[in-house]
Design a protein around this motif. Structure first.
Motif, PDB file in Angstrom:
ATOM      1  N   ASN A 171     -36.210  67.375 -27.527  1.00 59.17           N
ATOM      2  CA  ASN A 171     -36.781  68.715 -27.366  1.00 59.17           C
ATOM      3  C   ASN A 171     -36.903  69.116 -25.908  1.00 59.17           C
ATOM      4  N   ASN A 172     -36.272  68.309 -25.024  1.00 61.06           N
ATOM      5  CA  ASN A 172     -36.319  68.572 -23.590  1.00 61.06           C
ATOM      6  C   ASN A 172     -37.753  68.502 -23.062  1.00 61.06           C
ATOM      7  N   GLU A 173     -38.539  67.594 -23.640  1.00 60.19           N
ATOM      8  CA  GLU A 173     -39.912  67.378 -23.209  1.00 60.19           C
ATOM      9  C   GLU A 173     -39.959  66.115 -22.350  1.00 60.19           C
ATOM     10  N   LEU A 174     -41.079  65.950 -21.641  1.00 59.91           N
ATOM     11  CA  LEU A 174     -41.150  64.900 -20.635  1.00 59.91           C
ATOM     12  C   LEU A 174     -42.457  64.126 -20.786  1.00 59.91           C
ATOM     13  N   LEU A 175     -42.415  62.838 -20.481  1.00 59.15           N
ATOM     14  CA  LEU A 175     -43.617  62.012 -20.513  1.00 59.15           C
ATOM     15  C   LEU A 175     -43.701  61.200 -19.233  1.00 59.15           C
ATOM     16  N   PHE A 176     -44.838  61.316 -18.539  1.00 64.08           N
ATOM     17  CA  PHE A 176     -45.147  60.439 -17.419  1.00 64.08           C
ATOM     18  C   PHE A 176     -46.151  59.409 -17.912  1.00 64.08           C
ATOM     19  N   SER A 177     -45.896  58.156 -17.609  1.00 67.56           N
ATOM     20  CA  SER A 177     -46.819  57.096 -18.015  1.00 67.56           C
ATOM     21  C   SER A 177     -46.887  56.047 -16.927  1.00 67.56           C
ATOM     22  N   LEU A 178     -48.098  55.569 -16.664  1.00 67.28           N
ATOM     23  CA  LEU A 178     -48.260  54.498 -15.685  1.00 67.28           C
ATOM     24  C   LEU A 178     -47.568  53.228 -16.159  1.00 67.28           C
ATOM     25  N   VAL A 179     -47.389  53.113 -17.467  1.00 69.39           N
ATOM     26  CA  VAL A 179     -46.840  51.896 -18.061  1.00 69.39           C
ATOM     27  C   VAL A 179     -45.473  52.192 -18.672  1.00 69.39           C
ATOM     28  N   PRO A 180     -44.425  51.432 -18.316  1.00 73.95           N
ATOM     29  CA  PRO A 180     -43.105  51.608 -18.937  1.00 73.95           C
ATOM     30  C   PRO A 180     -43.157  51.345 -20.445  1.00 73.95           C
ATOM     31  N   LYS A 181     -42.160  51.862 -21.163  1.00 73.40           N
ATOM     32  CA  LYS A 181     -42.195  51.848 -22.622  1.00 73.40           C
ATOM     33  C   LYS A 181     -42.386  50.449 -23.202  1.00 73.40           C
ATOM     34  N   MET A 209     -56.827  56.116 -10.427  1.00 77.22           N
ATOM     35  CA  MET A 209     -56.134  56.962  -9.457  1.00 77.22           C
ATOM     36  C   MET A 209     -54.845  57.540 -10.034  1.00 77.22           C
ATOM     37  N   ALA A 210     -54.168  56.764 -10.858  1.00 76.31           N
ATOM     38  CA  ALA A 210     -52.964  57.284 -11.519  1.00 76.31           C
ATOM     39  C   ALA A 210     -53.333  58.416 -12.476  1.00 76.31           C
ATOM     40  N   LEU A 211     -54.422  58.219 -13.232  1.00 71.53           N
ATOM     41  CA  LEU A 211     -54.896  59.271 -14.128  1.00 71.53           C
ATOM     42  C   LEU A 211     -55.309  60.505 -13.324  1.00 71.53           C
ATOM     43  N   TYR A 212     -56.004  60.267 -12.206  1.00 75.10           N
ATOM     44  CA  TYR A 212     -56.416  61.357 -11.319  1.00 75.10           C
ATOM     45  C   TYR A 212     -55.184  62.149 -10.852  1.00 75.10           C
ATOM     46  N   CYS A 213     -54.153  61.423 -10.443  1.00 76.85           N
ATOM     47  CA  CYS A 213     -52.897  62.046 -10.007  1.00 76.85           C
ATOM     48  C   CYS A 213     -52.313  62.937 -11.103  1.00 76.85           C
ATOM     49  N   LEU A 214     -52.232  62.380 -12.308  1.00 78.71           N
ATOM     50  CA  LEU A 214     -51.652  63.130 -13.414  1.00 78.71           C
ATOM     51  C   LEU A 214     -52.512  64.336 -13.781  1.00 78.71           C
ATOM     52  N   ASN A 215     -53.830  64.183 -13.714  1.00 78.02           N
ATOM     53  CA  ASN A 215     -54.716  65.308 -13.998  1.00 78.02           C
ATOM     54  C   ASN A 215     -54.528  66.419 -12.978  1.00 78.02           C
ATOM     55  N   MET A 216     -54.446  66.043 -11.690  1.00 69.16           N
ATOM     56  CA  MET A 216     -54.227  67.046 -10.650  1.00 69.16           C
ATOM     57  C   MET A 216     -52.845  67.684 -10.802  1.00 69.16           C
ATOM     58  N   LEU A 217     -51.881  66.879 -11.206  1.00 69.03           N
ATOM     59  CA  LEU A 217     -50.541  67.405 -11.477  1.00 69.03           C
ATOM     60  C   LEU A 217     -50.593  68.429 -12.603  1.00 69.03           C
ATOM     61  N   ILE A 240     -47.706  55.181  -7.094  1.00 63.34           N
ATOM     62  CA  ILE A 240     -48.800  54.372  -7.650  1.00 63.34           C
ATOM     63  C   ILE A 240     -48.277  53.537  -8.819  1.00 63.34           C
ATOM     64  N   ALA A 241     -47.495  54.175  -9.688  1.00 61.20           N
ATOM     65  CA  ALA A 241     -46.937  53.467 -10.839  1.00 61.20           C
ATOM     66  C   ALA A 241     -46.020  52.341 -10.400  1.00 61.20           C
ATOM     67  N   GLU A 242     -45.212  52.603  -9.383  1.00 62.37           N
ATOM     68  CA  GLU A 242     -44.324  51.581  -8.847  1.00 62.37           C
ATOM     69  C   GLU A 242     -45.113  50.396  -8.321  1.00 62.37           C
ATOM     70  N   ALA A 243     -46.204  50.687  -7.582  1.00 65.03           N
ATOM     71  CA  ALA A 243     -46.993  49.625  -6.969  1.00 65.03           C
ATOM     72  C   ALA A 243     -47.647  48.733  -8.019  1.00 65.03           C
ATOM     73  N   LEU A 244     -48.159  49.332  -9.087  1.00 65.98           N
ATOM     74  CA  LEU A 244     -48.847  48.544 -10.104  1.00 65.98           C
ATOM     75  C   LEU A 244     -47.874  47.680 -10.895  1.00 65.98           C
ATOM     76  N   ASN A 245     -46.683  48.182 -11.133  1.00 63.38           N
ATOM     77  CA  ASN A 245     -45.761  47.514 -12.048  1.00 63.38           C
ATOM     78  C   ASN A 245     -44.825  46.500 -11.410  1.00 63.38           C
ATOM     79  N   LYS A 246     -44.632  46.599 -10.094  1.00 64.06           N
ATOM     80  CA  LYS A 246     -43.586  45.776  -9.488  1.00 64.06           C
ATOM     81  C   LYS A 246     -43.961  44.299  -9.449  1.00 64.06           C
ATOM     82  N   ILE A 247     -42.933  43.476  -9.494  1.00 66.63           N
ATOM     83  CA  ILE A 247     -43.068  42.026  -9.335  1.00 66.63           C
ATOM     84  C   ILE A 247     -41.974  41.569  -8.378  1.00 66.63           C
TER      85      ILE A 247
END
Length: 878
Positions: free
Chosen positions: A685-695, A560-568, A595-602
């Motif tokens: 380079n003023n570029e952006l990365l969205f990732s479901l997983v923090p660095k 679903m996160a991938l789906y979100c990013l693809n639709m984005l 979605i990313a927040e929900a998967l990663n939170k503890i």
């Protein structure tokens, strides 16, 4: 310069000429399918068997060997063979049913797809036919005696090809025009002694007249001077003539059920579907040669072929009246089409490596040969036909009974037209990304088909596959749409934004269905159930969850996160030319963040998906009393979180200031309220990365992915960590559930047991990991100072771009010959594939042994395993 094949495709899609009217659309197996099953209990494998198939009329399609049909399967052509020893004619491919095989269904034939162009202007197929009696009984009985821990018993294990006592039967088609198809059948005797074979090139009409009031078609003998031919008359299609070289006999019958043989009831006449079988096997042609018309026809050739020799039979299916159908023009057309086929594929070659180009070409050929006419109308299937008995009442509440709006009547890309002669939604999406390299328009139309109102349910759900349309496959249609769009843009220089708009609007409905139906707790952690990964879990994730609980799945959430990013990403691309879509990009961006927040939170009150100690994402089982249990298994399901990543370049951000401002607002004002805001800072380079997983977690998971003791194989990415050579066990309410590393066939019966996700290598997910690593390398992990051990624990340090290329090579090397001339895919039968008449032929299996790369599962899975062509074209630069 545009090739002749590309000109044909242009003519076809501009509707100037219907080059796709005829093609390899005949299924390899119609028997044993759900759509032909009219039983009360849904036992499709038993209702219409291989043995029944020669005598029983099909309702929803037809099948044959190396077949050809029009795009609605009204008129069909295929080869039929007899070696003089078999108990039956070889009219269709034989294989084990799901219950018969020790690892599920399995074709037991040896055949190869050698050539095919997107317009099907030239096609070539090879079938290897033993000269000894075909071992039907041995294959069934020996496999029946083997357990789930044993290997499957294959045709090459028997020794029936020893001493080269077999025929190579090459079937070739060349189109002189859209309704003028030239046919050559070349039989080569590979033995050191003369051998006899019967060849029956068979033409027949699909049977509608036995099911509903409809004019019956005909095939009628004709003469034009010395030229003998038959005319086909059919209300659904133009009239055609089949010309053939002089034959020993002409056989006619009807494509109708032999009720006497199957049901012990009297036939209304003796001219039934299996009449040719009875005539040839019993050497009694009194009935089959009696009539001069019917709905099934074959010229019969009884041929003795000298040792090492060959014989070619020529035929021609055309809408023309011809006095000399086999003049020198016949061979000239074949020669021309073969050259045009070569020109087309040579224009696609980016590599100087001849072997890689051949592998890619066979992958494309197989993908094209697995295009199949698929007809299944649920309303009619449930209610029955006017001229047939009503189906059992149980069907009205049984399989697929809630899909009455579904009407399939199209040529579609199949995963494998024998083992999987039905579409699967996520398979098809991956297949379309490979089609985009050779026929982007077909890829677009195919993907859009799943969103049409007669496919997609009113709720927005996409049909999964015919065994259960209501099951859920991973939602990869948006990902595939982007892949097709980018491939097409790269090849043509044009941006088909209209295609993106069409697919985006429909997939928005499907996305809403997922959100509303597969997130029962409303916390943005998704369930999904099956999700295409068969036995990846400890239990059946759709129907076998313990204690009537529910399973929050990392793969469901990752998809679903991938789906979100693809639709984005789609909305961003459209917004460049239509800013009304920019609001949708903001909407999908916001949804992804949560979605990313929900998967990663503890937290203290929640069993989180991320296990800090193990450095891995685990599924979470919630029992009926609210007890939460983490399923601590390192599988591809948890690793999928890495694939949900989107790199946005500076140019895109500068074009869309509203979106850029929204991202900045989230970063400025949501840091304190969101535990894990997985939006990386703008880089230099003023570029952006969205990732479901923090660095930090990215790096931990990448190291795990690259560990040879866990996921990394010499041949790709395993679907389960190798650490489970020692099984993982979990006891719930006194019941023990277990999973262990199985690199090849499965020892469990989950989902029939014919597909295994507990260790083998699968191309679709490996392909996603290759892409994800490349995207990470484009951003903050791309600098020369950021490297990973490859493999993890070694002294070899590589950047992620190089690692993605190394993974690509490992996958491709499954099919590449080593220093001994062996391909890992053929690990079980190395000696046979060193033979000169075997060594150049490649089978593209369903999945591959996690330890040695050998092919496992469906042997002709030119669905998503054709992704090897993408890897060669996109990532291998030799």
């Amino acid at each position: 310069m545009e090739t002749e094949e590309e000109k044909r495709l242009s003519e076809n899609y501009s509707k100037k000429k219907d080059w796709l009217k005829w093609g390899p659309y005949l299924s390899e197996r119609q028997w044993g399918t759900v759509r032909e099953d009219y039983s009360a209990d849904g036992s499709a494998w038993d209702y219409l068997s291989h043995d029944d198939a020669r005598s029983r009329t099909y309702r929803w399609g037809e099948d044959g060997i190396a077949g050809l049909s029009d795009h609605y399967c009204n008129v069909c052509f295929a080869i039929t063979l007899w070696n003089g020893k078999d108990p039956i004619l070889k009219e269709r491919m034989f294989g084990l049913t799901g219950p018969e095989g020790n690892h599920g269904e399995d074709v037991k034939e040896l055949y190869y797809y050698l050539e095919n162009t997107p317009s099907h202007s030239y096609m070539k197929h090879l079938y290897k036919y033993p000269q000894a009696e075909y071992p039907y009984k041995d294959l069934v009985e020996t496999n029946g005696q083997r357990g789930r821990d044993d290997r499957e018993y294959e045709l090459l294990d028997i020794g029936i090809f020893n001493d080269n006592k077999y025929f190579d039967v090459f079937t070739e088609y060349a189109k002189a025009d859209v309704e003028d198809v030239l046919i050559k059948i070349t039989i080569c005797n590979r033995a050191e002694e003369d051998a006899e074979i019967y060849v029956l090139p068979t033409l027949w009409c699909r049977n509608f007249w036995s099911f509903k009031e409809e004019e019956k078609p005909f095939i009628k003998a004709q003469h034009n001077g010395d030229v003998e031919f038959v005319t086909v008359g059919n209300t659904h299609i133009n009239d055609y003539n089949l010309y053939f070289e002089e034959a020993d006999r002409l056989l006619f019958t009807e494509n109708e059920t032999n009720a006497e043989r199957l049901f012990n009831t009297e036939n209304d006449h003796p001219f039934k579907k299996d009449l040719f079988h009875n005539a040839v096997i019993n050497n009694d042609y009194s009935l089959a040669g009696q009539n001069k018309s019917g709905t099934k026809f074959s010229p019969l050739y009884k041929i003795t072929i000298k040792a090492g020799g060959s014989k070619t039979i020529k035929l021609r299916l055309t809408n023309k009246q011809l006095k000399t159908p086999f003049t020198s023009n016949f061979d000239a057309i074949f020669k021309k089409r073969i050259k045009e086929c070569n020109d087309f594929y040579e224009s696609k070659n980016l590599s100087d490596n001849e072997e890689l180009n051949k592998i890619k070409r066979q992958a494309f050929a197989g993908l094209l040969w697995n295009k199949q006419y698929y007809n299944y109308e649920i309303d009619t299937w449930l209610d029955g036909d006017p001229k047939q008995p009503a189906p059992p009442e149980q069907r009205r509440s049984g399989r697929n009974s809630d899909w009455r709006t579904l009407r399939n009547h199209d040529v579609m890309s199949m995963p494998d037209s024998w083992e999987y002669p039905w579409y699967a939604a996520w398979d098809s999406a991956f297949q379309c990304t490979t089609f985009a390299h050779i026929d982007a328009e077909f890829a677009k139309q195919q993907l859009l088909l799943f969103t049409r109102e007669w496919y997609m349910a009113p709720s927005g759900q996409v049909p999964a596959y015919e065994w259960s349309f209501g099951d859920v496959n991973p939602p990869v249609q948006a990902w595939a749409a982007l892949e097709i769009y980018k491939t097409d843009k790269k090849k043509t220089g044009k941006s088909d934004v209209d295609f993106l708009k069409r697919i985006f609007n429909k997939l928005s409905l499907n996305f809403s269905w997922w959100v509303n139906r597969e997130d029962s707790s409303g916390n943005n952690v998704f369930e999904g159930g099956f999700l295409g990964l068969d036995n990846i879990g400890l239990f059946d994730r759709s129907h076998g969850v313990p204690d009537d609980g529910y399973l929050e799945q990392v793969d469901g959430t990752s998809w679903m996160a991938l789906y979100c990013l693809n639709m984005l990403e789609i909305s961003l691309e459209i917004s460049k030319v239509d800013n009304t879509f920019e609001d949708m990009s903001v909407k999908f961006f916001g949804h992804f963040v949560y979605i990313a927040e929900a998967l990663n939170k503890i937290s203290d009150t929640t069993v989180g998906a991320w296990n800090e100690k193990d450095g891995f994402f685990y599924d979470k089982l919630t029992l009926s009393d609210g007890t939460q249990i983490p399923i601590e298994v390192k599988s591809i399901s948890g690793m999928l979180s890495l694939t949900a990543v989107l790199f946005i370049d500076r140019e895109t951000l500068d074009q869309l200031p509203k979106f850029k401002k929204s991202v900045q607002w989230f970063k400025d004002y949501k840091k304190e309220t969101l535990s894990y805001l997985v939006i990386n800072d703008f880089n230099d380079n003023n570029e952006l990365l969205f990732s479901l997983v923090p660095k930090k977690r990215q790096e931990i998971l990448i190291n795990t992915l690259l560990s040879e003791g866990q996921f990394l194989s010499q041949y790709g990415i395993r679907s389960l960590s190798k650490e489970y050579i020692k099984p993982y066990c979990l006891t719930i309410d006194g019941h023990e559930y277990q999973i262990n590393y199985e690199p090849a066939e499965s020892s469990t019966t989950l989902f029939g047991g014919n597909s295994n996700w507990r260790g083998p290598i699968w191309f679709p997910l490996s392909y996603l990991f290759v892409q994800a690593l490349r995207k990470f390398s484009n951003y903050h992990l791309r600098d020369a100072g950021t490297k990973f051990q490859f493999p993890h624990g070694s002294d070899n340090m590589l950047g992620l771009k190089d690692i993605s290329e190394e993974l690509s090579k490992r996958l491709v090397n499954i099919f590449v010959t080593d220093d001994n001339g062996d391909r890992p895919v053929n690990a079980l039968h190395k000696m046979q594939y060193r033979d000169e008449h075997f060594k150049d032929y490649v089978l593209f299996y369903e999945y591959f042994d996690g330890d040695n790369g050998r092919g496992v599962g469906a042997s002709h899975q030119l669905g998503w395993t054709a992704l090897v062509a993408n890897l060669i074209e996109e990532y291998i630069n030799e």
